[in-house]
Design an enzyme around this catalytic site. Structure first.
Site, PDB file in Angstrom:
ATOM      1  N   GLY A 245     -23.872  96.080   3.401  1.00 47.20           N
ATOM      2  CA  GLY A 245     -25.333  96.022   3.635  1.00 47.20           C
ATOM      3  C   GLY A 245     -25.859  94.441   2.784  1.00 47.20           C
ATOM      4  O   GLY A 245     -24.800  93.889   2.458  1.00 47.20           O
ATOM      5  N   SER A 246     -26.915  94.667   2.497  1.00 46.01           N
ATOM      6  CA  SER A 246     -27.709  93.239   1.984  1.00 46.01           C
ATOM      7  C   SER A 246     -27.461  93.454   0.337  1.00 46.01           C
ATOM      8  O   SER A 246     -27.258  94.234  -0.233  1.00 46.01           O
ATOM      9  CB  SER A 246     -29.332  93.253   2.102  1.00 46.01           C
ATOM     10  OG  SER A 246     -29.723  94.389   1.260  1.00 46.01           O
ATOM     11  N   THR A 247     -27.298  92.220  -0.190  1.00 45.20           N
ATOM     12  CA  THR A 247     -27.025  92.188  -1.441  1.00 45.20           C
ATOM     13  C   THR A 247     -28.204  92.859  -2.362  1.00 45.20           C
ATOM     14  O   THR A 247     -28.027  93.373  -3.509  1.00 45.20           O
ATOM     15  CB  THR A 247     -26.883  90.762  -2.173  1.00 45.20           C
ATOM     16  OG1 THR A 247     -25.780  90.197  -1.242  1.00 45.20           O
ATOM     17  CG2 THR A 247     -26.861  90.427  -3.610  1.00 45.20           C
ATOM     18  N   GLU A 248     -29.378  92.619  -1.824  1.00 47.25           N
ATOM     19  CA  GLU A 248     -30.807  93.407  -2.522  1.00 47.25           C
ATOM     20  C   GLU A 248     -30.540  94.696  -2.685  1.00 47.25           C
ATOM     21  O   GLU A 248     -30.813  95.215  -3.693  1.00 47.25           O
ATOM     22  CB  GLU A 248     -31.783  92.829  -1.630  1.00 47.25           C
ATOM     23  CG  GLU A 248     -33.108  93.489  -2.143  1.00 47.25           C
ATOM     24  CD  GLU A 248     -34.197  93.512  -1.100  1.00 47.25           C
ATOM     25  OE1 GLU A 248     -35.379  93.898  -1.407  1.00 47.25           O
ATOM     26  OE2 GLU A 248     -33.873  92.942   0.204  1.00 47.25           O
ATOM     27  N   VAL A 249     -30.017  95.501  -1.458  1.00 44.32           N
ATOM     28  CA  VAL A 249     -29.834  96.934  -1.679  1.00 44.32           C
ATOM     29  C   VAL A 249     -28.559  97.061  -2.538  1.00 44.32           C
ATOM     30  O   VAL A 249     -28.425  98.213  -3.331  1.00 44.32           O
ATOM     31  CB  VAL A 249     -29.556  97.579  -0.402  1.00 44.32           C
ATOM     32  CG1 VAL A 249     -29.292  98.867  -0.350  1.00 44.32           C
ATOM     33  CG2 VAL A 249     -30.844  97.257   0.268  1.00 44.32           C
ATOM     34  N   GLY A 250     -27.496  96.432  -2.379  1.00 43.51           N
ATOM     35  CA  GLY A 250     -26.329  96.669  -3.168  1.00 43.51           C
ATOM     36  C   GLY A 250     -26.510  96.618  -4.849  1.00 43.51           C
ATOM     37  O   GLY A 250     -26.060  97.289  -5.615  1.00 43.51           O
ATOM     38  N   GLU A 268     -19.773  95.889   0.077  1.00 43.64           N
ATOM     39  CA  GLU A 268     -19.527  94.641   0.949  1.00 43.64           C
ATOM     40  C   GLU A 268     -21.095  94.237   1.246  1.00 43.64           C
ATOM     41  O   GLU A 268     -21.761  94.810   1.896  1.00 43.64           O
ATOM     42  CB  GLU A 268     -18.677  95.016   2.019  1.00 43.64           C
ATOM     43  CG  GLU A 268     -18.092  94.052   2.714  1.00 43.64           C
ATOM     44  CD  GLU A 268     -18.804  93.394   3.813  1.00 43.64           C
ATOM     45  OE1 GLU A 268     -19.541  92.337   3.779  1.00 43.64           O
ATOM     46  OE2 GLU A 268     -18.725  93.784   4.854  1.00 43.64           O
ATOM     47  N   CYS A 302     -21.965  89.465   8.380  1.00 47.90           N
ATOM     48  CA  CYS A 302     -22.160  89.232   6.713  1.00 47.90           C
ATOM     49  C   CYS A 302     -21.392  88.141   6.573  1.00 47.90           C
ATOM     50  O   CYS A 302     -21.770  87.195   5.627  1.00 47.90           O
ATOM     51  CB  CYS A 302     -21.763  90.503   5.995  1.00 47.90           C
ATOM     52  SG  CYS A 302     -20.180  90.885   6.573  1.00 47.90           S
TER      53      CYS A 302
END
Length: 500
Positions: A245-250, A268, A302
């Site tokens: 998913g998103s880097t923010e949530v990562g 990822e 992505c």
């Protein structure tokens, strides 16, 4: 492509939804809270059905079921590795049996063209599960010639309870890419499916039961990130979490894993991948591939080629031809076999992409085509191309995740390497050139987990995929994808006498 399309069975444009609850211990449950949420058809904005909204209590139940299935002496732990492979192959066979239905359901819930769902997504799902089925009894330890009168060997043991959080852009494929290596190596799974696209993953959950996986081995919880997703990432009895998913949530997931039990983490995440068109490239091929690199899957990839760097002496021709190609792109009903582009996945994404288009115009990029909604209802956006994009513009730095192409001009190879690598992301990159030396140099110089030469978005179950920098940790797919799902144990035994 036309011949391939003819081989695709006609879809049911209103596929029936059979499963909309939470799947735990091979049984269907309402949420503990009894809450539900709507899943929406992005082509119309209409609600398809209500789905059980899993939360922390539901994740707790799923983790307990998974932990019980993983106990020593359980049917799953006692099962021969070859039989785990047989079950994965059986699951693939059942998905193939229901391929037409699943492709239609994916299109209904996600909005991607049905022909793509059937030919691309489902094809890769089958290949991925069968690839990992083959690994089940072949990924093993070694004997080690340790000094002294000892016998030493390694075991590749399953990590245990694996939390898996999958995105909405390739729901079936992301499910297969995570289930495959986890189950092949003997793990148990608690999967959180994206709230935008829960339906196909829930149907596959039922197929795992039909295939013969023991209760508790696969558990699927639909729900939201801040509730169900956060519960998995912070759970004290989850041994590993894998997130796409998103880097923010990562960031949030890695922090939650660290604050809880230091569970293993694979991520990822996002990308802003450079696609470099050198002046000697085959122009017809480069234009079509650069178009595909960005617009495939409504731009919701992505690894999308979202910074198209074009060498200055072919820039004008490339821009002109890319605009013509974007204008000819067929946007419409995803169940129509001629459609190339369906809607964005939901209203939130639709508005986000339109916001980036507005930003591009305000910051001085040249809007060459598109730029607005493509229909009166549903979340359709016109194929959009910006020229004269500068590195400092928001649309050149941030992941848009929509059908918006940025074209940038460069002079020298050395210059474009620095600019391409000047990003917090490092997921993918591509180079189009006939010069082997340039291709070789750029493939080494670009900071990306995947580099494509004279092609784009070529994936195989056999080839690993993952990111440098803030595009993630670890790799999925291929033999490398098994590493995150195993613990390596060293066993050393005292022997009376060692001989060579």
């Amino acid at each position: 492509a036309a011949a391939a399309t003819q081989a695709v069975p006609a879809p049911n444009q209103q596929p029936e939804v059979f499963y909309n609850q939470i799947f735990i211990n091979n049984e269907w449950h309402d949420a503990v809270s009894k809450k539900t949420f709507p899943t929406v058809n992005p082509s119309t904005g209409e609600v398809i059905c209500q789905v059980a909204a899993g939360d922390k209590e539901d994740v707790d139940r799923a983790v307990k079921a998974a932990r019980a299935a993983f106990q020593l002496g359980s049917p799953w732990r006692r099962m021969d590795a070859s039989d785990r492979g047989r079950l994965l192959n059986r699951l693939a066979d059942l998905i193939e049996r229901d391929r037409t239905y699943l492709a239609a359901l994916e299109t209904l819930d996600n909005g991607k063209p049905y022909v793509i769902s059937y030919l691309v997504d489902l094809d890769m799902v089958l290949k991925c599960l069968r690839y990992y089925a083959g690994w089940a009894d072949k990924y093993h330890g070694k004997t080690i010639p340790i000094d002294g009168d000892f016998f030493s060997y390694t075991r590749h043991e399953p990590v245990g309870v694996c939390g898996q959080i999958i995105p909405w852009n390739f729901p079936l494929l992301m499910q297969a890419a995570k289930l495959g290596p986890a189950l092949a190596t003997g793990n148990v799974v608690v999967m959180k499916v994206a709230e935008q696209t829960p339906l196909t993953a829930l149907y596959v959950a039922n197929l795992t039961k039909e295939a013969g996986f023991p209760p508790g081995v696969v558990n699927v919880v639909p729900g939201f990130g801040p509730t169900a997703g956060a519960a998995i990432a912070s759970h004290e009895d989850v041994d590993k979490v894998a997130f796409t998913g998103s880097t923010e949530v990562g960031h949030l997931i890695q922090v939650a894993a660290g604050r809880s039990n230091l569970k293993k983490v694979t991520l990822e995440l996002g990308g802003k991948s450079p696609n470099i068109i050198v002046s000697d490239a085959d122009m017809d091929w480069a234009v079509e591939q650069a178009h595909f690199a960005l617009f495939f899957n409504q731009g919701q990839c992505c690894g999308a080629g979202s910074r198209t760097f074009v060498q200055e002496d072919v820039y004008a021709e490339f821009v002109e031809r890319s605009v013509a190609r974007a204008k000819s792109r067929v946007v419409g009903n995803p169940f129509d076999s001629q459609t190339e582009q369906g809607p964005q996945v939901d209203e939130t994404q639709f508005n986000k992409v339109l916001g980036y288009i507005k930003s591009g115009k305000e910051e001085g990029a040249k809007l060459l085509c598109g730029g607005g909604a493509a229909a009166d209802r549903g979340y359709f956006i016109q194929p959009t191309v910006f020229g004269d994009v500068q590195d400092g513009m928001t649309i050149a730095k941030e992941e848009i995740f929509g059908p918006v192409m940025q074209i940038l001009k460069f002079k020298t190879i050395e210059e474009v390497v620095g600019r391409a690598n000047n990003s917090k992301y490092g997921l993918a990159a591509a180079v189009f050139t006939k010069d082997l030396d340039k291709a070789n140099y750029l493939s080494q110089a670009l900071q990306a987990g995947t580099v494509w030469i004279n092609c784009y978005d070529v994936f195989g179950a056999q080839s690993p995929f993952g990111g440098y920098k803030m595009s993630g940790n670890g790799r999925e797919l291929g033999e490398y994808g098994l590493q995150a799902y195993t613990e390596v144990k060293t066993v050393t035994i005292k022997v009376p006498q060692k001989n060579s």
